[in-house]
Write a protein that holds these residues in place. Structure first.
Motif, mmCIF file in Angstrom:
data_model
loop_
_atom_site.group_PDB
_atom_site.id
_atom_site.type_symbol
_atom_site.label_atom_id
_atom_site.label_comp_id
_atom_site.label_asym_id
_atom_site.label_seq_id
_atom_site.Cartn_x
_atom_site.Cartn_y
_atom_site.Cartn_z
ATOM 1 N N VAL A 40 39.568 87.428 34.996
ATOM 2 C CA VAL A 40 39.152 88.171 36.198
ATOM 3 C C VAL A 40 38.928 89.646 35.879
ATOM 4 O O VAL A 40 37.981 90.261 36.374
ATOM 5 N N ASN A 41 39.762 90.196 35.020
ATOM 6 C CA ASN A 41 39.645 91.615 34.651
ATOM 7 C C ASN A 41 38.678 91.852 33.487
ATOM 8 O O ASN A 41 38.587 92.963 32.983
ATOM 9 N N GLN A 42 37.992 90.792 33.074
ATOM 10 C CA GLN A 42 36.949 90.859 32.041
ATOM 11 C C GLN A 42 37.449 91.496 30.739
ATOM 12 O O GLN A 42 36.780 92.323 30.133
ATOM 13 N N ARG A 43 38.622 91.035 30.309
ATOM 14 C CA ARG A 43 39.185 91.521 29.044
ATOM 15 C C ARG A 43 39.164 90.429 27.972
ATOM 16 O O ARG A 43 39.892 90.494 27.003
ATOM 17 N N LEU A 44 38.302 89.439 28.199
ATOM 18 C CA LEU A 44 38.142 88.332 27.259
ATOM 19 C C LEU A 44 36.793 88.476 26.565
ATOM 20 O O LEU A 44 35.755 88.554 27.217
ATOM 21 N N ARG A 45 36.839 88.530 25.256
ATOM 22 C CA ARG A 45 35.611 88.642 24.453
ATOM 23 C C ARG A 45 35.218 87.242 23.979
ATOM 24 O O ARG A 45 36.039 86.508 23.432
ATOM 25 N N TYR A 46 33.955 86.882 24.207
ATOM 26 C CA TYR A 46 33.403 85.625 23.715
ATOM 27 C C TYR A 46 32.544 85.935 22.493
ATOM 28 O O TYR A 46 31.667 86.787 22.563
ATOM 29 N N VAL A 47 32.788 85.222 21.403
ATOM 30 C CA VAL A 47 31.975 85.362 20.201
ATOM 31 C C VAL A 47 31.474 83.969 19.833
ATOM 32 O O VAL A 47 32.282 83.073 19.563
ATOM 33 N N VAL A 48 30.160 83.774 19.863
ATOM 34 C CA VAL A 48 29.575 82.503 19.441
ATOM 35 C C VAL A 48 29.130 82.685 17.996
ATOM 36 O O VAL A 48 28.210 83.434 17.703
ATOM 37 N N SER A 49 29.808 81.992 17.118
ATOM 38 C CA SER A 49 29.590 82.138 15.682
ATOM 39 C C SER A 49 28.384 81.329 15.220
ATOM 40 O O SER A 49 28.151 80.217 15.680
ATOM 41 N N GLU A 50 27.668 81.892 14.275
ATOM 42 C CA GLU A 50 26.567 81.186 13.627
ATOM 43 C C GLU A 50 26.994 80.624 12.274
ATOM 44 O O GLU A 50 26.164 80.125 11.511
ATOM 45 N N ALA A 51 28.280 80.689 11.976
ATOM 46 C CA ALA A 51 28.789 80.200 10.689
ATOM 47 C C ALA A 51 28.420 78.735 10.491
ATOM 48 O O ALA A 51 28.526 77.926 11.412
ATOM 49 N N MET A 52 27.983 78.429 9.273
ATOM 50 C CA MET A 52 27.594 77.067 8.924
ATOM 51 C C MET A 52 28.605 76.403 7.988
ATOM 52 O O MET A 52 28.552 75.194 7.786
ATOM 53 N N THR A 53 29.502 77.215 7.417
ATOM 54 C CA THR A 53 30.502 76.685 6.487
ATOM 55 C C THR A 53 31.876 77.254 6.856
ATOM 56 O O THR A 53 31.964 78.318 7.493
ATOM 57 N N PRO A 54 32.930 76.571 6.440
ATOM 58 C CA PRO A 54 34.266 77.119 6.688
ATOM 59 C C PRO A 54 34.453 78.505 6.072
ATOM 60 O O PRO A 54 35.118 79.362 6.661
ATOM 61 N N GLU A 55 33.835 78.734 4.925
ATOM 62 C CA GLU A 55 33.953 80.048 4.269
ATOM 63 C C GLU A 55 33.311 81.145 5.116
ATOM 64 O O GLU A 55 33.876 82.241 5.249
ATOM 65 N N GLU A 56 32.136 80.859 5.662
ATOM 66 C CA GLU A 56 31.475 81.830 6.542
ATOM 67 C C GLU A 56 32.308 82.072 7.794
ATOM 68 O O GLU A 56 32.429 83.210 8.262
ATOM 69 N N LEU A 57 32.888 81.019 8.334
ATOM 70 C CA LEU A 57 33.731 81.165 9.522
ATOM 71 C C LEU A 57 34.960 82.007 9.212
ATOM 72 O O LEU A 57 35.345 82.863 10.014
ATOM 73 N N LEU A 58 35.554 81.808 8.058
ATOM 74 C CA LEU A 58 36.728 82.591 7.675
ATOM 75 C C LEU A 58 36.382 84.074 7.569
ATOM 76 O O LEU A 58 37.153 84.935 8.008
ATOM 77 N N GLN A 59 35.193 84.380 7.032
ATOM 78 C CA GLN A 59 34.748 85.782 6.949
ATOM 79 C C GLN A 59 34.560 86.363 8.355
ATOM 80 O O GLN A 59 34.973 87.496 8.628
ATOM 81 N N GLU A 60 33.943 85.590 9.236
ATOM 82 C CA GLU A 60 33.739 86.074 10.605
ATOM 83 C C GLU A 60 35.079 86.219 11.328
ATOM 84 O O GLU A 60 35.294 87.174 12.076
ATOM 85 N N LEU A 61 35.976 85.288 11.084
ATOM 86 C CA LEU A 61 37.306 85.365 11.684
ATOM 87 C C LEU A 61 38.019 86.641 11.253
ATOM 88 O O LEU A 61 38.643 87.316 12.078
ATOM 89 N N ALA A 62 37.899 87.008 9.993
ATOM 90 C CA ALA A 62 38.506 88.254 9.503
ATOM 91 C C ALA A 62 37.936 89.452 10.258
ATOM 92 O O ALA A 62 38.690 90.330 10.701
ATOM 93 N N ARG A 63 36.611 89.484 10.415
ATOM 94 C CA ARG A 63 35.986 90.599 11.149
ATOM 95 C C ARG A 63 36.493 90.660 12.587
ATOM 96 O O ARG A 63 36.791 91.740 13.106
ATOM 97 N N GLU A 64 36.600 89.497 13.222
ATOM 98 C CA GLU A 64 37.025 89.464 14.628
ATOM 99 C C GLU A 64 38.503 89.809 14.790
ATOM 100 O O GLU A 64 38.879 90.467 15.759
ATOM 101 N N LEU A 65 39.332 89.394 13.858
ATOM 102 C CA LEU A 65 40.745 89.770 13.913
ATOM 103 C C LEU A 65 40.896 91.284 13.798
ATOM 104 O O LEU A 65 41.644 91.911 14.564
ATOM 105 N N LEU A 66 40.174 91.877 12.854
ATOM 106 C CA LEU A 66 40.246 93.334 12.673
ATOM 107 C C LEU A 66 39.645 94.073 13.868
ATOM 108 O O LEU A 66 40.155 95.117 14.288
ATOM 109 N N PHE A 67 38.578 93.513 14.439
ATOM 110 C CA PHE A 67 37.969 94.117 15.625
ATOM 111 C C PHE A 67 38.964 94.110 16.788
ATOM 112 O O PHE A 67 39.142 95.123 17.469
ATOM 113 N N LEU A 68 39.620 92.969 16.998
ATOM 114 C CA LEU A 68 40.579 92.868 18.097
ATOM 115 C C LEU A 68 41.747 93.821 17.887
ATOM 116 O O LEU A 68 42.201 94.468 18.828
ATOM 117 N N ARG A 69 42.185 93.942 16.660
ATOM 118 C CA ARG A 69 43.293 94.856 16.361
ATOM 119 C C ARG A 69 42.936 96.291 16.759
ATOM 120 O O ARG A 69 43.762 97.023 17.283
#
Length: 187
Positions: A40-69
């Motif tokens: 309701v307070n719009q503090r939820l970020r949605y990220v739709v990943s284009e990752a095609m491999t687990p390795e690409e997803l892990l890299q994107e996950l690292a970016r998103e974890l650091l972004f959230l921090r």
């Protein structure tokens, strides 16, 4: 239907499907009593990943974890990383979670951020695939939910018996049944 390499990823539809699930199931059935205020307070970020491999997803996950921090919790409290192109198989997804948790430790975010998980074919150990209890963690697409530990601590302080959430969710879904789930417009 999963997009293939030739068709463009319809991020708007994927986010809308996920938001519909959040509103109808997670919030509507009160599966997570803490989700409503963030939504309701719009503090939820949605990220739709284009990752095609687990390795690409892990890299994107690292970016998103650091972004959230780094993000101000009053603006972004939590993030859903939706990854429709990779880890469609639940067992592969489940195996990936170990790498995701190791990444949190490698980034020295242990105790600061954690990852919850949802999947279209989620299955708790010891259950049959169509057991209604599995639907507490079923989402339209494989999804990693990045959470701040401080948010969890605040939520736990406001609810005396957080262990009861899981039992209440099972009771809610057993009462609703599979037909009731489908009547909500959920897969």
């Amino acid at each position: 239907m999963t997009p293939d390499k030739q068709s463009p990823l319809d991020k708007t539809r994927i986010q809308a499907d996920t938001q519909h699930w959040l509103e109808k199931a997670v919030i509507g059935l009160n599966l997570c009593p803490f989700a409503k205020s963030v939504h309701v307070n719009q503090r939820l970020r949605y990220v739709v990943s284009e990752a095609m491999t687990p390795e690409e997803l892990l890299q994107e996950l690292a970016r998103e974890l650091l972004f959230l921090r780094r993000a101000d919790p009053d603006e972004i409290e939590t993030t859903l990383v939706i990854h429709p192109l990779v880890l469609q198989d639940f067992l592969d997804f489940n195996d990936f979670l170990g790498a995701a948790d190791a990444l949190v430790e490698d980034l020295e975010l242990d105790g600061e951020l954690q990852i919850a998980n949802f999947h279209p074919d989620y299955q708790f150990g010891g259950t049959e695939p169509e057991d209604i209890s599995n639907y507490t963690n079923r989402s339209p697409y494989p999804t990693l939910h990045l959470l701040r530990e401080t948010s969890i601590e605040r939520a736990v302080e406001t609810m005396p018996d957080t262990d009861a959430i899981f039992e209440n969710n099972i009771a809610t879904l057993e009462k609703l049944g599979l037909e009731g789930w489908k009547a909500l417009g959920l897969k």
